[in-house]
Enzyme design. Structure first.
Site, short mmCIF file in Angstrom:
data_model
loop_
_atom_site.label_atom_id
_atom_site.label_comp_id
_atom_site.label_asym_id
_atom_site.label_seq_id
_atom_site.Cartn_x
_atom_site.Cartn_y
_atom_site.Cartn_z
N GLY A 96 0.86 -1.16 0.08
CA GLY A 96 0.09 0.16 0.03
C GLY A 96 1.06 1.18 0.04
N SER A 97 0.48 2.44 0.52
CA SER A 97 1.23 3.52 0.43
C SER A 97 2.50 3.53 1.33
CB SER A 97 0.27 4.66 0.82
OG SER A 97 0.48 5.00 2.36
N GLY A 99 4.28 0.64 1.99
CA GLY A 99 5.15 -0.58 1.09
C GLY A 99 5.67 0.22 0.15
N HIS A 100 4.83 0.95 -0.50
CA HIS A 100 5.82 1.76 -1.82
C HIS A 100 6.69 2.65 -1.29
CE1 HIS A 100 5.46 4.70 -5.36
NE2 HIS A 100 5.44 5.68 -4.32
N SER A 123 -2.17 -4.43 -5.65
CA SER A 123 -0.67 -4.34 -5.34
C SER A 123 0.39 -4.84 -5.98
CB SER A 123 -0.37 -4.58 -3.68
OG SER A 123 -1.38 -4.03 -2.89
N GLN A 160 -3.22 -8.05 8.35
CA GLN A 160 -2.21 -8.55 9.17
C GLN A 160 -2.79 -9.61 10.01
OE1 GLN A 160 0.20 -5.51 11.27
NE2 GLN A 160 0.42 -4.23 9.50
N HIS A 181 3.05 0.04 12.54
CA HIS A 181 1.81 0.31 13.58
C HIS A 181 1.83 -0.74 14.72
CE1 HIS A 181 -1.49 2.66 14.47
NE2 HIS A 181 -2.41 2.16 13.55
N GLU A 269 -5.55 10.55 14.06
CA GLU A 269 -6.32 10.53 12.76
C GLU A 269 -7.77 10.59 12.83
OE1 GLU A 269 -4.22 7.15 11.75
OE2 GLU A 269 -5.99 5.58 12.44
N SER A 327 -5.31 40.51 12.17
CA SER A 327 -5.70 41.81 12.89
C SER A 327 -5.96 41.73 14.41
CB SER A 327 -6.94 42.03 12.23
OG SER A 327 -8.17 41.31 12.47
N1 LIG Z 1 -0.81 5.20 5.35
C1 LIG Z 1 -0.28 5.64 6.35
O1 LIG Z 1 -0.30 6.96 6.08
C2 LIG Z 1 0.37 5.12 7.45
C3 LIG Z 1 1.29 5.74 8.12
C4 LIG Z 1 2.06 5.08 9.26
C5 LIG Z 1 1.75 3.95 9.29
N2 LIG Z 1 1.06 3.10 8.54
C6 LIG Z 1 0.77 1.70 8.93
O2 LIG Z 1 1.59 0.97 7.75
C7 LIG Z 1 0.83 -0.28 7.32
C8 LIG Z 1 0.57 -0.44 6.08
O3 LIG Z 1 -0.42 0.66 5.78
P1 LIG Z 1 -0.73 1.13 4.31
O4 LIG Z 1 -1.62 2.32 4.51
O5 LIG Z 1 0.55 1.05 3.52
O6 LIG Z 1 -1.55 -0.13 3.60
P2 LIG Z 1 -3.20 -0.24 3.46
O7 LIG Z 1 -3.53 0.55 2.28
O8 LIG Z 1 -3.76 -0.11 4.68
O9 LIG Z 1 -2.99 -1.68 3.12
C9 LIG Z 1 -2.72 -2.20 1.83
C10 LIG Z 1 -2.10 -3.63 1.69
O10 LIG Z 1 -2.66 -4.53 2.35
C11 LIG Z 1 -3.06 -5.82 1.23
N3 LIG Z 1 -4.40 -6.40 1.86
C12 LIG Z 1 -5.29 -5.85 2.21
N4 LIG Z 1 -6.15 -6.82 2.76
C13 LIG Z 1 -5.40 -8.16 2.11
C14 LIG Z 1 -6.03 -9.59 2.33
N5 LIG Z 1 -6.91 -9.97 2.76
N6 LIG Z 1 -4.70 -10.38 1.99
C15 LIG Z 1 -3.60 -10.05 1.80
N7 LIG Z 1 -3.35 -8.72 1.47
C16 LIG Z 1 -4.49 -7.84 1.79
C17 LIG Z 1 -3.24 -4.82 0.10
O11 LIG Z 1 -2.87 -5.85 -1.07
P3 LIG Z 1 -4.05 -5.72 -2.50
O12 LIG Z 1 -3.67 -4.84 -3.12
O13 LIG Z 1 -3.66 -7.14 -2.88
O14 LIG Z 1 -5.29 -5.60 -1.58
C18 LIG Z 1 -2.08 -3.89 0.09
O15 LIG Z 1 -0.87 -4.53 -0.16
C19 LIG Z 1 -0.34 -0.30 8.47
O16 LIG Z 1 0.12 -1.01 9.39
C20 LIG Z 1 -0.53 0.95 8.78
O17 LIG Z 1 -1.29 1.16 10.02
C21 LIG Z 1 0.36 3.62 7.50
#
Ligand SMILES: NC(=O)c1ccc[n+]([C@@H]2O[C@H](COP(=O)([O-])OP(=O)(O)OC[C@H]3O[C@@H](n4cnc5c(N)ncnc54)[C@H](OP(=O)(O)O)[C@@H]3O)[C@@H](O)[C@H]2O)c1
Length: 406
Positions: A96-97, A99-100, A123, A160, A181, A269, A327
């Protein structure tokens, strides 16, 4: 010009000079100097608060009377970072964002990174677009975990939990389990994520979206993160967390615990960062509209002036500075009404904190985001926000910003 703004200018100059394309193709020497320029500019900044005690890269700082430890990337020059991880494979699970952003940054820092996501999903496609190659650097989740020494679990928090029964047996002795997280392990009664006892479990949580993690890295700047240790079997867990923090593009790292990270994050958030701001904007806009103000006037006095003029001042210099820039009429009224908003909202925030602490927010998120239709369900609700009059009016107001004049 103040020293702070000179430093900011230096940073911007560095950004302009910095290559915009994937640094992967750049030579090691280019990479090193690229990082160094940005680091020097940051070090010169007078924004650094009073340092009480410092060894290189580790500082105890006084935050308004409370002393806290902060780690800095200056302890981790690129060559040292690459040497530290020379025997490791960072297996990023989820794209997701975060991972990227984290994956591309660590890869551009010259580390051995692979990605694991479900084949054929959204993804999988996105990872390929970013240059991850099936069978070489892109694998199924199981395969990537098997190949990795550091398993970076960046699936959605709900995923997860869902995937844990299959993931857990693959987290074998000697691997490191990483999260961004505290969600999964702190709320283990709901998520059932209980790490094996013989692995280090660490956290690096960037203070921003994964997109920002990436763009700030490409600008040669970086993002700040919090770090924490859940389990330390090697005695090196914290050091590893700091090193990975640097590898994924962090500048400064604040030390916290898994529990404090997840409580403050879920609370923030839902509060002022996202939920409260939408609620407050909408409430103010609706009352203006109900009193006969036009959409443009209501939007300008609620959102446009806030985001374009006043909030950047808070970000750069603090609340008192923003008040002073307005002001005397505005200052008087704001000073009178701020305590009223504070008093009115404290019970709401208390209720919110309790809802986070007792796991209600976690259970809602697990249920909703665990559905197969989670992407389209979220998109539907966000479309409803986009369709609200306030944000439709906003599109027109934004198009009228003078900087968009030809
Ligand atoms: N985004 C933020 O601003 C942020 C900031 C700090 C920390 N975090 C933490 O970082 C972690 C990742 O967050 P994120 O925002 O990058 O990702 P996300 O959008 O929450 O998750 C996306 C990923 O999860 C996969 N996924 C979803 N359901 C699935 C399932 N049932 N089986 C296998 N894969 C599945 C998706 O794959 P598919 O495309 O195949 O569905 C995608 O690769 C989380 O713990 C989040 O709390 C996020």
């Amino acid at each position: 010009m103040s020293f702070a703004s000179r430093s900011a200018q230096a940073l911007r100059a560095v950004s302009r000079r910095a290559p915009r394309t994937a640094v992967n193709s750049a030579s090691k020497a280019q990479l090193a100097s690229y990082s160094l320029l940005a680091r020097n500019a940051v070090a010169a900044s007078s924004r650094t608060p009073v340092v009480q005690m410092t060894t290189r890269g580790v500082k105890t700082l006084d935050f308004a009377g409370t002393k806290e430890v902060v780690y800095e990337r200056s302890d981790w020059p690129l060559a040292k970072l690459q040497d530290y991880f020379k025997n490791d494979t960072l297996a990023l699970i989820g794209y997701g964002s975060q991972g990227h952003g984290q994956g591309l940054n660590a890869r551009d820092n010259g580390l051995n990174v692979i990605v694991g996501v479900r084949e054929g999903g959204e993804s999988w496609k996105q990872a390929q677009e970013d240059g991850w190659v099936p069978g070489e650097t892109l694998f199924s989740i199981d395969e990537a975990i098997k190949r990795g020494t550091i398993v970076m679990n960046l699936l959605s928090d709900a995923a997860q939990s869902q995937t844990w029964p299959k993931v857990a047996p693959l987290i074998t002795k000697g691997k490191t389990l990483y999260f961004s997280h505290g969600f999964s392990v702190v709320y283990k009664d709901d998520t059932h994520v209980i790490p094996p006892p013989d692995v280090d479990v660490i956290l690096v949580a960037p203070k921003g979206s994964g997109r920002t993690v990436r763009t700030l890295f490409k600008e040669g700047r970086g993002i700040n993160s919090s770090i924490a240790v859940w389990q330390d079997v090697t005695g090196k867990a914290k050091e590893k967390a700091v090193a990975i923090g640097v590898a994924i593009g962090s500048g400064y790292m604040y030390e916290t615990t898994f529990q404090k990270e997840v409580y403050s994050d879920l609370y923030g958030e839902r509060g002022v960062l996202m939920g409260a701001i939408q609620g407050l904007f909408l409430a103010q806009y609706k009352v203006l509209r109900a009193n006969g103000h036009s959409p443009s006037e209501a939007f300008n006095e609620t959102v446009e002036e806030a985001t374009q003029s006043l909030y950047p001042l808070i970000g750069q210099y603090g609340m008192d500075y923003m008040f002073n820039a307005c002001s005397t009429t505005a200052r008087r009224g704001a000073l009178d009404w701020a305590p009223i908003f504070e008093k009115t909202n404290i019970p709401v925030f208390e209720k919110l904190y309790e809802s986070v602490k007792n796991g209600t927010e976690t259970r809602k998120s697990l249920e909703f985001n665990g559905r197969d239709t989670y992407r389209s369900d979220l998109a539907k609700e966000l479309k409803e926000i986009d369709d609200q009059e306030i944000w439709r009016a906003g599109k027109v107001v934004r198009s009228l910003r003078p900087d968009s004049l030809q």
